[in-house]
Design an enzyme around this catalytic site. Structure first.
Site, short mmCIF file in Angstrom:
data_model
loop_
_atom_site.label_atom_id
_atom_site.label_comp_id
_atom_site.label_asym_id
_atom_site.label_seq_id
_atom_site.Cartn_x
_atom_site.Cartn_y
_atom_site.Cartn_z
N ARG A 170 41.25 44.05 53.51
CA ARG A 170 40.88 45.01 52.45
C ARG A 170 39.53 45.62 52.76
NH1 ARG A 170 39.17 43.74 46.50
NH2 ARG A 170 39.64 45.66 45.40
N PHE A 203 31.62 49.92 49.22
CA PHE A 203 31.85 48.79 48.33
C PHE A 203 31.82 47.48 49.13
CE2 PHE A 203 35.09 46.49 45.43
CZ PHE A 203 34.06 45.84 44.77
N GLN A 239 36.85 42.72 52.85
CA GLN A 239 37.32 41.38 52.45
C GLN A 239 38.19 40.75 53.53
OE1 GLN A 239 38.87 41.29 48.45
NE2 GLN A 239 40.06 39.44 48.79
N ASN A 266 37.81 35.99 44.59
CA ASN A 266 38.56 35.09 43.73
C ASN A 266 39.56 35.86 42.88
OD1 ASN A 266 37.24 36.08 41.35
ND2 ASN A 266 35.50 34.76 41.81
N PHE A 321 33.94 38.18 51.03
CA PHE A 321 33.71 39.59 51.34
C PHE A 321 32.23 39.82 51.64
CE2 PHE A 321 33.36 39.24 46.70
CZ PHE A 321 32.22 39.97 46.41
N LEU A 351 29.52 42.96 39.96
CA LEU A 351 30.17 41.71 40.37
C LEU A 351 29.32 40.47 40.07
CD1 LEU A 351 31.59 42.76 43.87
CD2 LEU A 351 32.75 42.80 41.66
N HIS A 384 31.34 36.47 40.85
CA HIS A 384 31.62 35.98 42.20
C HIS A 384 30.42 35.19 42.72
CE1 HIS A 384 35.29 38.44 42.83
NE2 HIS A 384 34.70 39.23 41.95
#
Length: 310
Positions: A159, A164, A167, A206, A217, A226, A230
């Site tokens: 990903r 951003f 991952q 997660n 990531f 976030l 996380h």
């Protein structure tokens, strides 16, 4: 016809007689059952089942229910003598020997503010990571152990969202796989003062609170929304150009890189957990000593001070 059973010819795989009322009443509320089948319920049950199934079938169902009660009692009497005694429940706050050792290990790492260092060798270049073992010991232990086991070798970056994050960490490459070293998800380690506020923040992926496994990531920029969701357990200390090159890889509508991005291997430069245990550190791709690995890495040289000659 309704099957008849006896204690001597019981077949557990044979389907029992169909209880029309029992099947239908599951769809109704308590009030609706009383209205439809009458009060007391047993009288209503007999009346409706006799109308639908006939008197003989109802008698067989009643016999079958009585037989099942007798069978359960007999079975319980046969099994009871062989049942194992119930395990003693662990007292609240009590620790096993292993838990006590682990806690002491974490306390030592936190007291001495020890950090870990890992190099991810990708098909785009190397990413040098600093791990906050003294702040998030459980997360870092999980990551370092997976690295030492070669768990991430050959794993793709599944990903990627420009500006951003990227991952990875899922051996299935789907974003739905991965496992922790304990075989189950483990809790978050949210630390005040750590934030997703810059390029190169290393954080756990997660599927909700306390669901950490193996996926992680690295951020391409600030994403402070976030924070608190996380676990941040490290940061990029070398390979910014490589991370930028990864960010520029085109993606499809599902945020999957069109060009395959792969972690070829993981090289552990410093593992404080191995130090505390008194074990010799190892790497997955080289036989050089930990000190040599640190000394050879321009981003980690500040950690290694050669012994002064007397």
């Amino acid at each position: 016809s309704v099957p008849k059973h006896s204690m001597s010819s019981y077949n557990p795989h044979e389907k029992p007689a169909v209880d029309f009322v029992a099947r239908e009443k599951k769809k109704l509320t308590k009030k609706q059952k009383a209205q439809k089948y009458g009060k007391p319920f047993k009288a209503g049950w007999l009346k409706v089942n006799k109308m639908v199934l006939g008197e003989e079938a109802v008698e067989e169902i009643i016999k079958q229910r009585e037989w099942e009660k007798d069978w359960d009692k007999k079975r319980a009497a046969d099994v009871a003598p062989f049942e194992q005694p119930a395990k003693k429940k662990k007292k609240p706050g009590a620790q096993t020997v292993e838990e006590a050792k682990k806690r002491k290990e974490y306390e030592t790492i936190q007291r001495d503010e020890l950090k870990g260092y890992v190099t991810l060798s990708t098909n785009m270049g190397e990413l040098n990571l600093e791990l906050f073992c003294h702040k998030t010991p459980k997360t870092c232990e999980n990551f370092l152990t997976l690295c030492s086991q070669g768990y991430y070798d050959g794993v793709i970056m599944h990903r990627l969202i420009p500006k951003f994050m990227v991952q990875t960490g899922d051996p299935t490459g789907t974003g739905r796989g991965g496992q922790s070293i304990w075989g189950q998800p483990f809790e978050d380690e949210i630390v005040g003062g750590l934030s997703h506020n810059k390029v190169g923040v290393l954080s756990m992926a997660n599927s909700g609170a306390n669901s950490n496994k193996s996926q992680f990531f690295i951020t391409f920029g600030a994403c402070t929304h976030l924070d608190g969701k996380h676990t941040i357990f490290g940061q990029l200390v070398g390979g910014v150009k490589v991370l930028k090159a990864i960010e520029e890889v085109p993606t499809n509508s599902l945020n999957q890189p069109k060009t395959k991005l792969t972690i070829n291997s993981c090289k552990i430069a410093l593992n404080p957990f191995a130090q505390v245990k008194g074990e010799e550190e190892t790497t997955t791709t080289t036989t050089t000593t930990p000190q040599a690995a640190v000394e050879d890495n321009p981003y980690l040289r500040h950690m290694w001070e050669p012994k002064k000659k007397k």
